[in-house]
Design an enzyme around this catalytic site. Structure first.
Site, PDB file in Angstrom:
ATOM      1  N   ARG A   1       3.268  -2.996 -11.640  1.00  0.00           N
ATOM      2  CA  ARG A   1       4.221  -3.211 -10.554  1.00  0.00           C
ATOM      3  C   ARG A   1       5.216  -4.348 -10.805  1.00  0.00           C
ATOM      4  NH1 ARG A   1       2.185   0.854  -8.806  1.00  0.00           N
ATOM      5  NH2 ARG A   1       1.565   1.286  -6.653  1.00  0.00           N
TER       6      ARG A   1
ATOM      7  N   ASP B   1      -3.462  -0.787  -6.335  1.00  0.00           N
ATOM      8  CA  ASP B   1      -2.299  -0.055  -6.819  1.00  0.00           C
ATOM      9  C   ASP B   1      -2.623   0.701  -8.095  1.00  0.00           C
ATOM     10  OD1 ASP B   1      -0.731  -0.992  -4.736  1.00  0.00           O
ATOM     11  OD2 ASP B   1      -0.004  -2.727  -5.874  1.00  0.00           O
TER      12      ASP B   1
ATOM     13  N   ASP C   1      -1.668  -5.189   3.662  1.00  0.00           N
ATOM     14  CA  ASP C   1      -1.872  -6.616   3.381  1.00  0.00           C
ATOM     15  C   ASP C   1      -1.527  -7.510   4.562  1.00  0.00           C
ATOM     16  OD1 ASP C   1      -2.788  -6.798   0.614  1.00  0.00           O
ATOM     17  OD2 ASP C   1      -0.865  -5.912   0.094  1.00  0.00           O
TER      18      ASP C   1
ATOM     19  N   GLU D   1       5.981  -3.670   6.814  1.00  0.00           N
ATOM     20  CA  GLU D   1       4.809  -3.188   7.546  1.00  0.00           C
ATOM     21  C   GLU D   1       5.000  -3.129   9.053  1.00  0.00           C
ATOM     22  OE1 GLU D   1       3.200  -4.808   3.642  1.00  0.00           O
ATOM     23  OE2 GLU D   1       4.710  -5.430   5.108  1.00  0.00           O
TER      24      GLU D   1
ATOM     25  N   GLY E   1       3.470   2.760  -4.775  1.00  0.00           N
ATOM     26  CA  GLY E   1       2.414   3.764  -4.790  1.00  0.00           C
ATOM     27  C   GLY E   1       2.810   5.063  -4.139  1.00  0.00           C
TER      28      GLY E   1
END
Length: 854
Positions: free
Chosen positions: A361, A378, A527, A670, A743
């Protein structure tokens, strides 16, 4: 607004209008030498690690945008006019392509751009592991293709020029790249040391840059010109500031403006590779040469230059890259009524997913090398999704994750695989030595563990075995992150892959809260949803799914005691989830440490979450009625034309008991943005429920292909899934951010191929269990599985979404079909012996499968 189109014949995305709103990137390199470049040749090259071995410099998040890069300047020596083959950095005024800008994403503009006397025509063609920059200006057409051969640590700049004007042209060509000090920190701080850490020199047509603080730290830049009769450049510069000049930039370098380099080199300072070649072209005459930028000393550069002075070797190296990707892509090709699905699954989705497996990543224009290593969750998911096209790399990643598992059963959230290998001692103590932490500092405790991390490894292993048939892999022995390589009779002794899997499942079974739901620990997949260390619905559902995968494997291996033990554990997990998490219309997202339920109808913010509702279905824990209701809530509250939001309504005030999500701006990441990674979970859930129309509705909303004509809104690449899209609460609603390294790439591929198209490898069978919109008349697929070919035709004469009525193999009706093969809802993966499952066929065989839905 449209800026480009998909050229499906050449598997390229063609940027017809180069002033795109943000950088549109691509990746080159497939082994140790790799690069990230945008649509104007801005970007950087690195060797093995983007943090500790950056070859060329990059200034991220800066102005001008995304510089420097790997540029070729062309100068008309009669007029002094100059330009670059990529639109930037010189940035000539350009003509726009004509024609309908809102047509088919796979069609080029109906009329090519017609330049005025002072206008250029620029095009960028991003292909699979290469990028080509094309320019037409004042009668000179040129192109620069960047790629890295499979077998050499060198980047080739394949340059071609043609004189289309009626007069003889005297031209100068300048190749230019700025070298890095290798380490990201050295490039960005402590210049009293870094400015004196490297030196440069020119000899025999090769610029060599030496990183004096490193043992064997060399790079080279040279020119392979089989027409010039000499390896020597017409002029050169090794010092950036001499080539660019004071108070200038890459847009107007002094050397190009005056027509020659100054022959600079020095010990210390900022270094570059700048080489000039003067040529004369008659009308209609073409010219080709190769700039080479690579890892190694002048001696290495000379050997590589000798090889690629023969342009047949250049062409063969480029063709090898094409063959590399063709072999991968041909493992699965589909033809459906959905043009966007075809383009993405057949080329771009797998390409992006593979890049994530190869690069992890931390190499992009967003993650620019300040972090390296593997993120546990991931990497596990990336490896789960593409074992058919890259079994070797997926296996390597899985082994790295096994070694990054603690003996307690949780994974190291972020680690570097080389930590667990014996490292050679450096030749001398250097300020640029790559740090090697001791084991006590790298093995973090429970307070830093993410509860979901290691659970993803279970399906990664089972999918690898299903794809390859490598059942012996389960008996291979690997160390634990906190253990020793030498057995001592303790709990941290090396263990088999199978034992590692059991430790993961047992860990999650122990780490539960007072309601019996798995603890989220530092966080689960989200997260930012920390719950103060409370209980996570998603982790419990993921635990249920991992158990299902493990039980199937244990049954296939004949481990009856484990089948019984973990089947009982699975049923307990299911019962607790159904008792504690169903809140009447959908599933609770979690329970904070103080007992507050999150993601329930009583909440004024964060009332509905995607993760808990999709995973209730995807894991097989929910029954049909509740699963339908949960996904109805997802559709009602989370659907947007750009994809599904992660939650709704957005949080507007900080609440640290819930987590950092409440401190994220509304509609960003998020906090109620369209977070791409979990969107495919909804496609899979709807496919399990048998609602193909809704599964494809969700698929189409997120699919970047269908946003090709909305770039004024989307801004980002239409050939890449992005990490997130701004949600309705934000002023940038519909704006996509952070391409490639997400992802969502692997999961989009996995959900579309395994659940919507229903092509599902098993331990001993290949199952066909599609769930498609009723108005699809069918689809075809070509699948290579265990070295046998399966030519699949699915017919849907009755307009259903799910269920196989008849299944034929090489003209023979399979036993048990002719009535119905519809999967039981509680079964998320067809079992061996299912009427729609084709047993493993001999290697090299061609198998024609005809499945009739009804």
């Amino acid at each position: 607004m449209r800026y480009g189109h998909f050229d499906e014949q050449h598997r390229e995305y063609v940027i017809d209008r180069v002033d795109v709103p943000v950088s549109w990137t691509n990746y080159i390199g497939l082994r140790d030498l790799c690069g990230v470049f945008n649509h104007t040749a801005g970007g950087y090259l690195f060797y093995k690690t983007p943090e500790y071995h950056r070859i060329t410099r990059f200034r991220p998040n800066g102005v001008p945008m995304d510089r420097p890069g790997h540029y070729i300047y062309v100068r008309d020596d009669d007029t002094g006019e100059y330009w670059t083959l990529s639109w930037q950095p010189v940035g000539k005024k350009f003509a726009l392509p004509l024609g309908d800008p809102s047509g088919d994403p796979s069609e080029a503009p109906s009329t090519a751009a017609v330049p005025g006397p002072d206008e250029a025509v620029y095009t960028c063609r991003h292909g699979l592991s290469y990028s080509t920059y094309q320019c037409q200006y004042q009668g000179i057409s040129g192109e620069q293709t960047l790629f890295i051969p499979l077998d050499d640590p060198a980047e080739l700049w394949d340059l071609r020029l043609t004189n289309n004007s009626p007069r003889k042209r005297k031209l100068s060509i300048f190749g230019y790249a700025e070298f890095s000090f290798h380490h990201i920190e050295f490039d960005n701080q402590n210049f009293q040391m870094s400015l004196y850490s490297s030196g440069s020199s020119y000899q025999d047509g090769i610029i060599e840059v030496e990183l004096f603080y490193e043992d064997g730290g060399f790079q080279f830049f040279t020119l392979a010109d089989n027409a010039a009769g000499s390896d020597e450049a017409d002029s050169y510069d090794c010092l950036r500031d001499r080539f660019i000049g004071p108070y200038r930039s890459e847009s107007n370098p002094l050397a190009v403006e005056r027509g020659y380099c100054s022959g600079s080199s020095e010990l210390g300072g900022n270094h570059c590779g700048a080489l000039q070649r003067k040529i004369t072209l008659e009308p209609g005459e073409a010219y080709r040469t190769i700039f080479i930028l690579g890892e190694g000393s002048r001696k290495t550069g000379a050997a590589i230059r000798k090889k690629y002075r023969d342009f047949k070797a250049v062409d063969a190296a480029f063709a090898a890259i094409g063959k590399f990707w063709t072999e991968k892509l041909e493992k699965l090709q589909v033809s459906t009524p959905n043009a966007g699905m075809n383009a993405m699954l057949n080329t771009w989705n797998l390409y992006q997913a593979e890049i994530n497996v190869m690069f992890s990543r931390f190499a992009s224009f967003i993650e620019v090398g300040g972090r390296t290593g593997l993120g546990y969750r991931d990497t596990a998911q990336d490896s789960m999704c593409v074992p058919h096209s890259n079994p070797e790399k997926c296996r390597e990643r899985i082994i790295q994750l096994l070694r990054g598992l603690t003996s307690q059963g949780y994974g190291l959230h972020l680690f570097r695989p080389e930590w667990f290998d014996e490292q050679p001692k450096p030749a001398f103590k250097s300020p640029t030595v790559v740090p090697t932490p001791d084991k006590n500092s790298i093995v973090h405790g429970l307070k830093d563990a993410c509860a979901d991390d290691a659970l993803w490894l279970i399906p990664s292993i089972t999918e690898y075995i299903k794809e390859t048939g490598d059942f012996g892999f389960t008996d291979e022995v690997y160390t634990y992150a906190d253990g020793s390589s030498v057995p001592s009779g303790g709990p941290a002794d090396p263990g088999s892959v199978y034992e590692h899997m059991k430790r993961i499942l047992d860990f999650s079974a122990k780490q539960v809260g007072e309601h019996g739901i798995c603890l989220g620990l530092r966080a689960d997949w989200n997260d930012c949803l920390n719950l103060g260390g409370g209980e996570s619905a998603m982790v419990s559902f993921l635990h249920h799914w991992a158990l299902s995968n493990f039980i199937d494997l244990a049954q296939r291996l004949g481990r009856k005691a484990d089948v019984e033990k973990y089947s009982a554990m699975k049923e307990q997990v299911r019962a607790v989830c159904e008792r504690e998490l169903w809140n009447g219309s959908w599933y609770t997202r979690g329970i904070t440490a103080t007992g507050r339920k999150i993601g329930v109808s009583e909440n004024t913010e964060g009332r509905v979450f995607m993760e808990s509702n999709t995973w209730a279905v995807l894991s097989g824990a929910a029954d049909l009625k509740r699963g339908q209701a949960a996904m109805d809530a997802v559709d009602q509250y989370l659907y947007t034309p750009y994809g599904l939001k992660l939650c709704d309504p957005a949080y507007s005030a900080p609440d640290d008991e819930i987590g950092f999500i409440t401190r994220v701006y509304k509609g960003v990441k998020e906090n109620a943005a369209i977070f791409s990674h979990p969107n495919p979970w909804a496609w899979a859930a709807e496919a399990i429920l048998g609602r193909g129309d809704r599964a494809v509705k969700f698929y189409n909303a997120l699919c970047p292909y269908f946003q090709n004509d909305k770039i004024e809104i989307r801004e980002a690449e239409p050939y890449s899934y992005c990490q997130f899209i701004m949600g309705p609460d934000h002023s940038g609603y519909g704006r996509a951010r952070h391409p490639f390294m997400t992802g969502s790439a692997g999961w989009s591929y996995f959900a579309a191929t395994r659940y919507i198209l229903g092509i599902q490898p098993g331990f001993d069978t290949l199952a066909i269990d599609p769930c498609i919109p009723p108005d699809w008349k069918g689809f075809t697929a070509h699948r290579i599985w265990r070295n046998a070919s399966y030519e699949i035709t699915v017919e849907n004469p009755h307009g259903v979404s799910k269920g196989i009525k008849e299944c034929w193999h090489n003209g023979t009706l399979l036993p048990g079909t002719g009535a119905t093969c519809n999967a039981d809802f509680s079964r998320t993966v067809p079992r061996a012996g299912s009427a729609m499952a084709i047993p493993v066929q001999p290697q090299g065989s061609v198998n024609r499968i005809r499945a009739v839905m009804g």
